[in-house]
Design an enzyme around this catalytic site. Structure first.
Site, PDB file in Angstrom:
ATOM      1  N   ALA A  46       0.802  -1.236   0.000  1.00  0.00           N
ATOM      2  CA  ALA A  46       0.000   0.000   0.000  1.00  0.00           C
ATOM      3  C   ALA A  46       0.827   1.274   0.000  1.00  0.00           C
ATOM      4  CB  ALA A  46      -0.968  -0.006   1.191  1.00  0.00           C
ATOM      5  N   HIS A  49       5.309   4.572  -3.773  1.00  0.00           N
ATOM      6  CA  HIS A  49       6.764   4.706  -3.721  1.00  0.00           C
ATOM      7  C   HIS A  49       7.205   6.015  -4.375  1.00  0.00           C
ATOM      8  CE1 HIS A  49       7.543   0.728  -2.143  1.00  0.00           C
ATOM      9  NE2 HIS A  49       6.677   0.232  -3.008  1.00  0.00           N
ATOM     10  N   SER A 339       1.822   2.322  -7.417  1.00  0.00           N
ATOM     11  CA  SER A 339       2.248   3.725  -7.518  1.00  0.00           C
ATOM     12  C   SER A 339       2.251   4.203  -8.965  1.00  0.00           C
ATOM     13  CB  SER A 339       3.676   3.879  -6.975  1.00  0.00           C
ATOM     14  OG  SER A 339       3.890   3.073  -5.852  1.00  0.00           O
ATOM     15  N   CYS A 400     -16.017  -2.745  15.983  1.00  0.00           N
ATOM     16  CA  CYS A 400     -14.561  -2.500  16.017  1.00  0.00           C
ATOM     17  C   CYS A 400     -14.198  -1.233  15.240  1.00  0.00           C
ATOM     18  CB  CYS A 400     -13.797  -3.665  15.404  1.00  0.00           C
ATOM     19  SG  CYS A 400     -14.052  -5.233  16.209  1.00  0.00           S
ATOM     20  N   CYS A 435     -12.039  -8.032  15.760  1.00  0.00           N
ATOM     21  CA  CYS A 435     -12.765  -9.313  15.792  1.00  0.00           C
ATOM     22  C   CYS A 435     -12.901  -9.925  14.394  1.00  0.00           C
ATOM     23  CB  CYS A 435     -14.114  -9.180  16.488  1.00  0.00           C
ATOM     24  SG  CYS A 435     -15.471  -8.702  15.419  1.00  0.00           S
TER      25      CYS A 435
HETATM   26  C1  FAD Z   1       3.673  -8.412  -1.747  1.00  0.00           C
HETATM   27  C2  FAD Z   1       3.428  -7.249  -2.643  1.00  0.00           C
HETATM   28  C3  FAD Z   1       3.742  -5.959  -2.233  1.00  0.00           C
HETATM   29  C4  FAD Z   1       3.542  -4.885  -3.084  1.00  0.00           C
HETATM   30  N1  FAD Z   1       3.716  -3.618  -2.615  1.00  0.00           N
HETATM   31  C5  FAD Z   1       3.497  -2.557  -3.429  1.00  0.00           C
HETATM   32  C6  FAD Z   1       3.603  -1.234  -2.949  1.00  0.00           C
HETATM   33  O1  FAD Z   1       3.772  -1.003  -1.752  1.00  0.00           O
HETATM   34  N2  FAD Z   1       3.489  -0.218  -3.822  1.00  0.00           N
HETATM   35  C7  FAD Z   1       3.286  -0.419  -5.139  1.00  0.00           C
HETATM   36  O2  FAD Z   1       3.267   0.539  -5.889  1.00  0.00           O
HETATM   37  N3  FAD Z   1       3.093  -1.672  -5.624  1.00  0.00           N
HETATM   38  C8  FAD Z   1       3.176  -2.731  -4.798  1.00  0.00           C
HETATM   39  N4  FAD Z   1       2.977  -3.998  -5.250  1.00  0.00           N
HETATM   40  C9  FAD Z   1       2.619  -4.185  -6.655  1.00  0.00           C
HETATM   41  C10 FAD Z   1       1.155  -3.892  -6.920  1.00  0.00           C
HETATM   42  O3  FAD Z   1       0.343  -4.492  -5.946  1.00  0.00           O
HETATM   43  C11 FAD Z   1       0.806  -4.428  -8.306  1.00  0.00           C
HETATM   44  O4  FAD Z   1       1.710  -3.868  -9.231  1.00  0.00           O
HETATM   45  C12 FAD Z   1      -0.592  -4.079  -8.757  1.00  0.00           C
HETATM   46  O5  FAD Z   1      -1.545  -4.374  -7.768  1.00  0.00           O
HETATM   47  C13 FAD Z   1      -0.901  -4.875 -10.021  1.00  0.00           C
HETATM   48  O6  FAD Z   1      -2.199  -4.580 -10.426  1.00  0.00           O
HETATM   49  P1  FAD Z   1      -2.819  -5.324 -11.687  1.00  0.00           P
HETATM   50  O7  FAD Z   1      -4.087  -4.625 -11.990  1.00  0.00           O
HETATM   51  O8  FAD Z   1      -1.795  -5.447 -12.757  1.00  0.00           O
HETATM   52  O9  FAD Z   1      -3.062  -6.813 -11.189  1.00  0.00           O
HETATM   53  P2  FAD Z   1      -4.231  -7.460 -10.307  1.00  0.00           P
HETATM   54  O10 FAD Z   1      -4.617  -6.595  -9.192  1.00  0.00           O
HETATM   55  O11 FAD Z   1      -3.782  -8.839  -9.990  1.00  0.00           O
HETATM   56  O12 FAD Z   1      -5.460  -7.527 -11.299  1.00  0.00           O
HETATM   57  C14 FAD Z   1      -5.537  -8.463 -12.342  1.00  0.00           C
HETATM   58  C15 FAD Z   1      -6.975  -8.888 -12.496  1.00  0.00           C
HETATM   59  O13 FAD Z   1      -7.106  -9.703 -13.648  1.00  0.00           O
HETATM   60  C16 FAD Z   1      -8.067 -10.700 -13.382  1.00  0.00           C
HETATM   61  N5  FAD Z   1      -7.893 -11.785 -14.353  1.00  0.00           N
HETATM   62  C17 FAD Z   1      -6.851 -12.640 -14.444  1.00  0.00           C
HETATM   63  N6  FAD Z   1      -7.042 -13.516 -15.446  1.00  0.00           N
HETATM   64  C18 FAD Z   1      -8.238 -13.197 -16.013  1.00  0.00           C
HETATM   65  C19 FAD Z   1      -8.988 -13.758 -17.083  1.00  0.00           C
HETATM   66  N7  FAD Z   1      -8.561 -14.811 -17.783  1.00  0.00           N
HETATM   67  N8  FAD Z   1     -10.191 -13.188 -17.380  1.00  0.00           N
HETATM   68  C20 FAD Z   1     -10.665 -12.121 -16.681  1.00  0.00           C
HETATM   69  N9  FAD Z   1      -9.982 -11.576 -15.647  1.00  0.00           N
HETATM   70  C21 FAD Z   1      -8.779 -12.092 -15.319  1.00  0.00           C
HETATM   71  C22 FAD Z   1      -7.777 -11.089 -11.948  1.00  0.00           C
HETATM   72  O14 FAD Z   1      -8.856 -11.740 -11.338  1.00  0.00           O
HETATM   73  C23 FAD Z   1      -7.459  -9.736 -11.321  1.00  0.00           C
HETATM   74  O15 FAD Z   1      -8.598  -9.141 -10.757  1.00  0.00           O
HETATM   75  C24 FAD Z   1       3.091  -5.097  -4.411  1.00  0.00           C
HETATM   76  C25 FAD Z   1       2.750  -6.387  -4.811  1.00  0.00           C
HETATM   77  C26 FAD Z   1       2.869  -7.443  -3.917  1.00  0.00           C
HETATM   78  C27 FAD Z   1       2.378  -8.789  -4.304  1.00  0.00           C
END
Ligand code: FAD
Length: 480
Positions: A46, A49, A339, A400, A435
């Protein structure tokens, strides 16, 4: 025929949809889960950066700094909590001090503002809760914190308020490249679109393969966390990092925008793209490392543990590519993807425009959205006025976190609507407290059944077969 189909309703899909909703376009988001923000965006650190970590010249570096600069205004427009608490990357060993300097230089090259290298005295004056073994640190005052799923829900909601369609429980299983666009097939009616954005997180390589693109692979890398109750935050103000390793930014200690304390994450490569279980070994590691940073942290205040999966791409950078005209990958969006999300969204939209997507501004586009937590932030007089108009706000359901029935009903009827127990939790914080829903869970279930006009037995925790009730006790017993 849609102009754009976005696959995935995480933060990248959400921000891209919001960006597209400024224009006169027909856009749809296809999401395999029962709600938005169910992938990586649900479980991460969260942190917004500052942008000193990524190698200069990479997309990660450029889009992180740009996204971080835009984030405060976006959160304000969307009514999402944002706190510029600043971050510290701390050296505990003499041999870590050169890395602090490297990060400082990198940050300067990336264009991060107001960075400073602190000696021990300056560091402990700024953050007195730190272990006195801390020798020095990089200070990034532009580092911030947000609630990632709140931002995700708000960005999809704002896109929907501006005309974007959301299809949930739609898992994309095939894509046919046609002359005038794409035919998408999946667990719903086929969808035709002229452009596709592949924002499928840990599955983005699998979606790319559907159009014949085998240029990258994704390795899921698990990060486990512990979350501590409000009274554990104490005097900790900044996000506290250790000097990073090649597996990531190490274990951090950070307050959250909801005044909890977050410890984690681990960094464990795995094959499974769904396994977000926590392990004793992983949590022990979180605990030990957190204690090195803040020795007085009260670990008895842990209220929950969880894990998320980083979508680590094989190229080392974000994969924002177009292997087929009209099809755009947003793959390998690991940290700092949250970010960078606003900047990734603008990048994708600009590049789609270069391929012929017509961006005609929508005259009635509304960038604003009422805060999900508006009631909670009101003065007592304002609350009383609202309760007089709608007594549901006077009925506290989650003790809570002090969440009322009025807020839960709002979350069920807002865009995108809360359809299950976890959906209510992410939108309102009912069930997020000490809780963990033990008290309010059954009441929220009843409210969901009433508002959706469905039997209690059909209410789920997170969609699918995650039913919360199997029937009335006597009926179930008689049936046996
Ligand atoms: C441990 C950890 C710590 C992190 N800390 C940070 C941080 O502090 N700051 C920061 O900037 N970033 C951080 N990140 C990175 C950040 O969380 C990710 O870069 C970001 O959330 C990616 O978003 P996204 O939309 O690409 O992926 P997701 O949020 O995974 O979204 C992808 C979506 O696609 C859907 N999907 C997949 N396949 C299909 C399909 N075939 N058909 C339809 N839907 C599908 C999934 O269900 C999902 O909802 C962190 C990540 C992790 C794991």
């Amino acid at each position: 025929m849609f102009d754009v189909a976005i696959i995935g309703a995480g933060i990248i899909g959400g921000m891209t949809a919001r960006e597209l909703s400024r224009y006169q376009l027909k856009t749809v988001i296809l999401e395999k889960c029962h709600d938005v923000a169910m992938g990586t965006t649900k479980a991460n650190s969260a942190i917004v950066h500052a942008g000193f970590d990524a190698e200069p010249g990479t997309l990660k570096a450029r889009l992180n700094v740009q996204g971080s600069e835009e984030m405060e205004q976006i959160c304000q427009d969307l009514g999402v909590k944002y706190q510029r608490n600043g971050s510290l990357v701390i050296a505990y060993r003499e041999e870590d001090l050169p890395m602090v300097q490297v990060l400082y230089e990198r940050g300067l090259q990336n264009g991060v503002k107001n960075l400073a290298v602190l000696n021990q005295e300056e560091l402990l004056a700024l953050e007195p809760s730190l272990s006195d073994q801390a020798l020095g640190a990089l200070y990034a005052p532009t580092g911030a914190i947000v609630c990632p799923y709140e931002l995700n829900i708000a960005s999809v909601g704002n896109a929907m308020d501006n005309g974007t369609e959301l299809m949930l429980d739609y898992q994309v299983t095939g894509i046919e490249v046609q002359e005038d666009g794409f035919l998408i097939t999946g667990t719903g009616e086929p969808v035709k679109a002229r452009f596709i954005v592949n924002a499928a997180g840990v599955y983005s390589d699998k979606i790319a393969e559907m159009v014949g693109d085998h240029s990258f692979t994704i390795t899921p890398r698990k990060g486990q966390y512990m979350l501590l109750d409000h009274d554990c935050v104490g005097t900790i103000r900044h996000t506290l990092f250790n000097v990073p390793s090649k597996m990531g930014k190490g274990i951090l200690v950070s307050p959250t925008v909801d005044n909890n304390l977050l410890l984690g994450p681990t960094a464990e490569n795995q094959e499974d793209r769904e396994d977000v279980s926590t392990t004793q070994e992983g949590l022990n590691m979180v605990q030990q490392n957190a204690l090195k940073v803040v020795p007085k942290v009260n670990l008895r205040g842990v209220i929950t543990a969880f894990a998320g999966l980083r979508a680590v791409g094989s190229t080392g950078d974000y994969i924002l590519t177009s292997p087929v005209k009209g099809f755009w990958n947003a793959g390998g969006v690991e940290s700092p993807g949250l970010s960078s999300a606003p900047a990734i969204a603008s990048y994708l939209v600009e590049h789609m425009a270069e391929q012929g997507l017509v961006l005609e501004p929508k005259p009635d586009y509304n960038p604003y959205r009422e805060a999900l937590h508006a009631f909670n932030n009101m003065t007592i007089e304002e609350k009383n006025q609202v309760i007089r108009e709608n007594p549901l706000y006077g009925h506290i359901v989650c003790r809570c976190e002090t969440i009322s029935e009025g807020e839960i009903v709002d979350a069920i009827h807002q865009n995108p609507p809360a359809r299950d127990l976890d959906g209510v939790k992410r939108r309102t914080r009912a069930g997020m407290g000490r809780c963990q829903g033990g008290f309010c869970g059954p009441m929220v279930t009843e409210i969901l059944a009433r508002e959706w006009n469905i039997p209690l037995e059909e209410v789920t925790k997170f969609g699918g077969a995650s039913y919360l009730n199997v029937g009335k006790t006597r009926e179930v017993k008689d049936h046996e």
